[in-house]
Design an enzyme around this catalytic site. Structure first.
Site, PDB file in Angstrom:
ATOM      1  N   GLU A  80       0.827  -1.211   0.000  1.00 14.87           N
ATOM      2  CA  GLU A  80       0.000   0.000   0.000  1.00 14.87           C
ATOM      3  C   GLU A  80       0.865   1.267   0.000  1.00 14.87           C
ATOM      4  O   GLU A  80       0.537   2.245  -0.651  1.00 14.87           O
ATOM      5  CB  GLU A  80      -0.961   0.001   1.185  1.00 14.87           C
ATOM      6  CG  GLU A  80      -2.112  -0.994   1.040  1.00 14.87           C
ATOM      7  CD  GLU A  80      -2.987  -0.725  -0.187  1.00 14.87           C
ATOM      8  OE1 GLU A  80      -3.013   0.418  -0.659  1.00 14.87           O
ATOM      9  OE2 GLU A  80      -3.614  -1.664  -0.684  1.00 14.87           O
ATOM     10  N   TYR A 103      -6.892   6.814   3.512  1.00 19.11           N
ATOM     11  CA  TYR A 103      -7.009   5.771   2.495  1.00 19.11           C
ATOM     12  C   TYR A 103      -6.177   4.543   2.874  1.00 19.11           C
ATOM     13  O   TYR A 103      -6.665   3.401   2.849  1.00 19.11           O
ATOM     14  CB  TYR A 103      -6.561   6.273   1.097  1.00 19.11           C
ATOM     15  CG  TYR A 103      -6.255   5.093   0.213  1.00 19.11           C
ATOM     16  CD1 TYR A 103      -7.284   4.332  -0.331  1.00 19.11           C
ATOM     17  CD2 TYR A 103      -4.938   4.660   0.015  1.00 19.11           C
ATOM     18  CE1 TYR A 103      -7.033   3.191  -1.054  1.00 19.11           C
ATOM     19  CE2 TYR A 103      -4.675   3.506  -0.707  1.00 19.11           C
ATOM     20  CZ  TYR A 103      -5.719   2.786  -1.240  1.00 19.11           C
ATOM     21  OH  TYR A 103      -5.466   1.640  -1.946  1.00 19.11           O
ATOM     22  N   ASP A 156      -9.768   5.090  -3.531  1.00 18.06           N
ATOM     23  CA  ASP A 156      -8.557   5.599  -4.184  1.00 18.06           C
ATOM     24  C   ASP A 156      -8.954   6.250  -5.513  1.00 18.06           C
ATOM     25  O   ASP A 156     -10.153   6.366  -5.826  1.00 18.06           O
ATOM     26  CB  ASP A 156      -7.522   4.473  -4.365  1.00 18.06           C
ATOM     27  CG  ASP A 156      -7.896   3.536  -5.507  1.00 18.06           C
ATOM     28  OD1 ASP A 156      -9.089   3.521  -5.915  1.00 18.06           O
ATOM     29  OD2 ASP A 156      -7.013   2.828  -6.009  1.00 18.06           O
ATOM     30  N   CYS A 194     -12.101   0.524 -16.518  1.00 18.53           N
ATOM     31  CA  CYS A 194     -12.605   1.906 -16.505  1.00 18.53           C
ATOM     32  C   CYS A 194     -11.417   2.858 -16.313  1.00 18.53           C
ATOM     33  O   CYS A 194     -11.329   3.601 -15.345  1.00 18.53           O
ATOM     34  CB  CYS A 194     -13.622   2.059 -15.367  1.00 18.53           C
ATOM     35  SG  CYS A 194     -14.623   3.544 -15.509  1.00 18.53           S
ATOM     36  N   CYS A 247     -16.875  -4.137 -19.888  1.00 21.35           N
ATOM     37  CA  CYS A 247     -17.256  -3.807 -18.511  1.00 21.35           C
ATOM     38  C   CYS A 247     -18.460  -4.643 -18.054  1.00 21.35           C
ATOM     39  O   CYS A 247     -19.472  -4.713 -18.768  1.00 21.35           O
ATOM     40  CB  CYS A 247     -17.589  -2.319 -18.424  1.00 21.35           C
ATOM     41  SG  CYS A 247     -18.049  -1.826 -16.747  1.00 21.35           S
ATOM     42  N   CYS A 266     -24.427   1.723 -16.444  1.00 19.45           N
ATOM     43  CA  CYS A 266     -23.514   2.872 -16.276  1.00 19.45           C
ATOM     44  C   CYS A 266     -24.188   4.195 -16.651  1.00 19.45           C
ATOM     45  O   CYS A 266     -24.644   4.386 -17.789  1.00 19.45           O
ATOM     46  CB  CYS A 266     -22.279   2.651 -17.145  1.00 19.45           C
ATOM     47  SG  CYS A 266     -21.100   4.019 -17.013  1.00 19.45           S
TER      48      CYS A 266
HETATM   49 FE1  SF4 Z   1     -16.478   2.650 -16.698  1.00 17.01          FE
HETATM   50 FE2  SF4 Z   1     -19.102   2.807 -17.215  1.00 17.01          FE
HETATM   51 FE3  SF4 Z   1     -17.402   2.178 -19.167  1.00 17.01          FE
HETATM   52 FE4  SF4 Z   1     -17.878   0.452 -17.149  1.00 17.01          FE
HETATM   53  S1  SF4 Z   1     -19.322   1.163 -18.700  1.00 17.01           S
HETATM   54  S2  SF4 Z   1     -15.881   0.982 -18.074  1.00 17.01           S
HETATM   55  S3  SF4 Z   1     -18.143   1.852 -15.444  1.00 17.01           S
HETATM   56  S4  SF4 Z   1     -17.469   4.104 -18.060  1.00 17.01           S
END
Ligand code: SF4
Length: 329
Positions: A43, A126, A144, A203, A213, A219
């Site tokens: 860390e 954090y 983070d 992302c 994703c 999203c």
């Molecule tokens: Fe990021 Fe949304 Fe794209 Fe997933 S869909 S990578 S959460 S911007």
């Protein structure tokens, strides 16, 4: 308590942690056999440095100093030397100081509570939350830069989080955490690690891979048509900065077992021909000359060099002896 967010949190928790179980990287500090000290070292190193650069340094560090007491038994300059080129070397000094506190006040064992961790040198909110979570399975809310970016896009529909961490972001992060249930916090810790990894691998800051994703359908940023950032992020300048000059000076001190004359660090004479061909591994004396060559090649005036050397000494990263400048003792 039911959530007011326009998302099915159970589905989010399930989909992102399932993706992490299948696609997360096998990093040594994530393995069950890794000690709390190993997690803590990782860390500190990962605070401002990418995983790929941290890995070899972490491996060597843990071989040499498998327990906090092992690090305490050597001069702090050795911690700075072993830190190598991870950057921001004050982290090495703070880690050595934290090891000393752990040895003195915690019987040589990394403490497990957020409050005790937060009291250690170099440990902010954090890092305390991350160590509590990843070393001890306590589901603190970890936030983070990667997690902030995923939250901003997935929930808030913005390309980037605010330049500085806000109270609203903290509230959102807490609301997104899985509720403490009967699993002893396992899902909460998995969630923290999974969202962090999603931000690191999918992302990403510059080119999110939304096609890969696991939660693209939910999203908010995608649903909003991927609007541009609401501000222009500042790039981090490097060339010509004090950080660059200080880094070049630290490279000389790390390469040298003997004190280096201050005049050599402050020398602004034009560089001589490099003594080591690119890609070759220099012998120790040649390594010092090579590092001196790199320092002299920087377009830094005498006043900047002097300021940087004085800064290293006052920060405790270098010591001035009657024979010259060394790493701290
Ligand atoms: Fe990021 Fe949304 Fe794209 Fe997933 S869909 S990578 S959460 S911007």
């Amino acid at each position: 308590m039911s959530s007011t967010l326009p998302l099915d949190l159970e589905v989010l928790h399930r989909d992102i942690t399932a993706w992490f179980a299948a696609a997360g990287r096998d990093l040594p500090w994530r393995r069950p056999e890794c000690s709390p000290w190993g997690v803590m070292v990782s860390e500190f190193m990962l605070q401002q440095t990418p995983v790929v650069r941290v890995l070899p340094v972490w491996e060597q560090w843990m071989q040499r100093w498998p327990e906090p007491a092992d690090l305490v038994s050597e001069p702090s300059g050795e911690a700075v030397r072993a830190w190598g080129r991870l950057g921001y070397p004050r982290r090495a000094l703070r880690l050595a100081e934290a090891a000393r506190r752990i040895t003195e006040y915690h019987d040589g064992q990394v403490p497990s509570t957020y409050a005790d961790l937060l009291a250690l040198p170099g440990v902010g909110s954090y890092t305390a939350a991350a160590i509590a979570c990843f070393a001890f399975g306590i589901p603190e809310t970890v936030v983070d830069t990667n997690i902030r970016r995923v939250h901003a896009r997935l929930v808030s529909g913005r390309a980037l989080p605010e330049p500085s961490y806000t109270a609203a972001e903290a509230r959102l992060a807490a609301e997104l955490m899985p509720p403490a249930g009967h699993d002893g916090g396992e899902l909460g810790c998995a969630w923290n690690a999974a969202v962090m990894e999603l931000g690191a691998l999918v992302c990403t800051a510059r080119s999110p891979r939304c096609g890969e994703c696991p939660v693209a359908a939910a999203c908010a940023w995608v649903a909003a048509g991927k609007p541009e950032p609401h501000y222009t992020p500042k790039g981090q300048a490097w060339a010509g900065t004090d950080r660059q000059v200080r880094g070049a000076m630290m490279a000389i001190l790390r390469a040298s077992d003997a004190p280096v004359e201050a005049a050599r660090l402050l020398d602004v004479a034009p560089p001589e021909a490099a003594s080591v061909p690119p890609g070759a591994s220099p012998a120790p004396a040649a390594a010092v000359e090579e590092a001196l060559h790199r320092l002299r090649a920087l377009p830094a005036a005498a006043a900047q060099r002097r300021r940087c050397l004085e800064g290293l000494i006052s920060d405790g990263l270098a010591s001035e002896t009657s024979h010259g400048i060394t790493l701290p003792h």
